[in-house]
Design a protein around this motif. Structure first.
Motif, PDB file in Angstrom:
ATOM      1  N   ASP A 203      -2.177  15.825  -3.490  1.00 46.14           N
ATOM      2  CA  ASP A 203      -2.138  15.396  -5.148  1.00 46.14           C
ATOM      3  C   ASP A 203      -0.690  14.871  -5.004  1.00 46.14           C
ATOM      4  OD1 ASP A 203      -2.092  15.526  -7.844  1.00 46.14           O
ATOM      5  OD2 ASP A 203      -3.004  17.186  -7.964  1.00 46.14           O
ATOM      6  N   ASP A 273      -4.113  21.564  -9.727  1.00 45.22           N
ATOM      7  CA  ASP A 273      -5.214  21.405 -10.885  1.00 45.22           C
ATOM      8  C   ASP A 273      -5.004  22.317 -12.102  1.00 45.22           C
ATOM      9  OD1 ASP A 273      -5.679  23.832  -9.529  1.00 45.22           O
ATOM     10  OD2 ASP A 273      -7.705  23.174  -9.073  1.00 45.22           O
ATOM     11  N   ASP A 276      -4.612  19.958 -14.971  1.00 45.85           N
ATOM     12  CA  ASP A 276      -5.836  19.081 -15.360  1.00 45.85           C
ATOM     13  C   ASP A 276      -5.800  19.270 -16.975  1.00 45.85           C
ATOM     14  OD1 ASP A 276      -6.430  18.522 -12.891  1.00 45.85           O
ATOM     15  OD2 ASP A 276      -8.442  19.489 -13.101  1.00 45.85           O
ATOM     16  N   GLU A 280     -10.844  17.851 -14.849  1.00 44.33           N
ATOM     17  CA  GLU A 280     -11.189  16.484 -14.465  1.00 44.33           C
ATOM     18  C   GLU A 280     -11.001  16.278 -12.921  1.00 44.33           C
ATOM     19  OE1 GLU A 280      -8.892  16.929 -16.740  1.00 44.33           O
ATOM     20  OE2 GLU A 280      -6.988  15.767 -16.171  1.00 44.33           O
ATOM     21  N   SER A 281     -10.120  17.147 -12.170  1.00 46.92           N
ATOM     22  CA  SER A 281     -10.337  17.033 -10.600  1.00 46.92           C
ATOM     23  C   SER A 281     -11.052  17.912 -10.028  1.00 46.92           C
ATOM     24  CB  SER A 281      -8.628  17.527 -10.302  1.00 46.92           C
ATOM     25  OG  SER A 281      -8.519  19.029 -10.614  1.00 46.92           O
TER      26      SER A 281
END
Ligand code: NCD
Length: 361
Positions: A203, A273, A276, A280-281
């Motif tokens: 990420d 995450d 987020d 969404e991830s």
């Protein structure tokens, strides 16, 4: 008495509108680091000095007499660890670095147990800490908050240095310092960090460790960077523009296997995450961004596998015993480089070097 840069006296808006370079200069005092806010404030010379100092501290600390010497250096200094986001390693490594130099530390880890629950602003909380402590180490969800606090405290009658231990998605400068220290140690017998190729994987959009490290590495010559991430989580132009400006070669890649044979270091990261908006991830297939055992065969025998940790599935445990896996070493390096940072901020670096020359050199 140490004297602040005149620019620190500007209003916050005026200060913040200065260039990054000018702000970085204001975080120094008489040539040495004072506030540690973002990774771009460190020059190559700083990185070499800090890394050398970390190694001296590490070696001196091996003997009882050496440890007694180190512990006699800063017994009059107290650190506040103010962590408003979860942390295991960063917190513990600062906590463990303090007593190496004889420093004491205290912590506030949850706003729930402080007067912030009564409506006190975080700014007032930190100003309170500065009445009792000599350095404030802070982790905060808001990008830029540590910088504001550094400016604020520099304008009080009891200024104390601020160390950013992670600010939002933005920066994690002391992680980048320990990462560079790990790279220095890994490439000690191979002409150092210059000329090396590194891959960052995971990420990259929201990982502050990658952002800080990529910027810090622009201090070295002929570095190549590969950014391997799902398209939604790829590195953004605020970082790649800086790389372009500094003449660093970089490219994006979709698959780890395409770059693994080419690199000297791979820096794995987890899905971030917690940032987020609406989960969404969850729809992103992260499996391709894990370092599988199969990839080990393609990795150069001299390359290293890094991770700031915590990990999820990015690296299976069975890779831990491969000599190229250095992420547990990174954790320990974090303690030494943070001790070196304290020693530099409080001007004990020269005494340590003198002791080292006499006893260990
Ligand atoms: C990192 C962080 O907090 O940014 N952890 C750390 O400090 N070692 C990385 C992460 O949380 O993924």
């Amino acid at each position: 008495m140490l004297v602040f840069d005149e620019r620190m006296k500007l209003s916050w808006d005026e200060f913040h509108s200065l260039s990054l370079q000018q702000r970085a200069e204001s975080f120094r005092m008489e040539g040495k680091v004072y506030h540690t806010i973002f990774s771009q404030q460190f020059s190559r010379h700083d990185l070499e000095q800090l890394s050398r100092l970390a190694t001296k501290i590490r070696r001196i600390a091996k003997s009882k007499a050496g440890m007694a010497f180190l512990q006699s250096l800063l017994p009059h200094k107290r650190a506040m660890l103010y962590f408003q986001q979860p942390s295991t390693r960063t917190f513990l490594s600062f906590h463990a670095a303090c007593p190496i130099l004889g420093m004491k530390s205290s912590e506030v880890r949850e706003a729930r147990t402080s007067s912030e629950i009564k409506g006190e602003t975080p700014e007032d909380s930190v100003r309170t800490f500065s009445s009792f402590f000599d350095v404030i180490i802070m982790r905060h969800p808001e990008a830029g908050f540590a910088e504001k606090i550094a400016w604020l405290l520099s304008n009080t009658e009891r200024p104390v240095p601020v160390i950013n231990a992670g600010s939002g998605k933005d920066q994690h400068p002391t992680q980048a310092l320990l990462d560079v220290y790990t790279l220095f140690r890994s490439f000690e017998d191979r002409m150092g960090i210059d000329g090396k190729s590194l891959a960052f994987c995971g990420d990259l959009k929201r990982g502050r460790t990658v952002r800080s490290l990529a910027q810090l590495l622009t201090n070295f010559e002929d570095i190549e960077m590969y950014f391997v991430a799902p398209p939604e989580l790829q590195i953004e132009s605020d970082i790649t523009d800086i790389l372009d400006e500094r003449g660093v070669k970089w490219q994006k890649a979709d698959k780890l296997e395409d770059v693994v044979p080419l690199i000297d270091a791979v820096y794995m990261t987890r899905l971030q995450d917690e940032w987020d908006d609406k989960g969404e991830s969850r729809n992103i297939d992260f499996a391709d961004f894990n370092f599988s055992k199969k990839l080990l065969k393609q990795l150069k025998p001299s390359a290293v596998i890094m991770h700031p940790l915590p990990r999820r599935n990015e690296i299976p445990d069975e890779i831990d015993n491969d000599p190229r896996a250095v992420y547990w070493r990174q954790v320990r390096n974090g303690m030494w480089i943070r001790a070196a940072l304290f020693a530099t901020i409080f001007r004990r670096d020269d005494v340590i070097s003198d002791y080292y020359e006499t006893n260990n050199g």
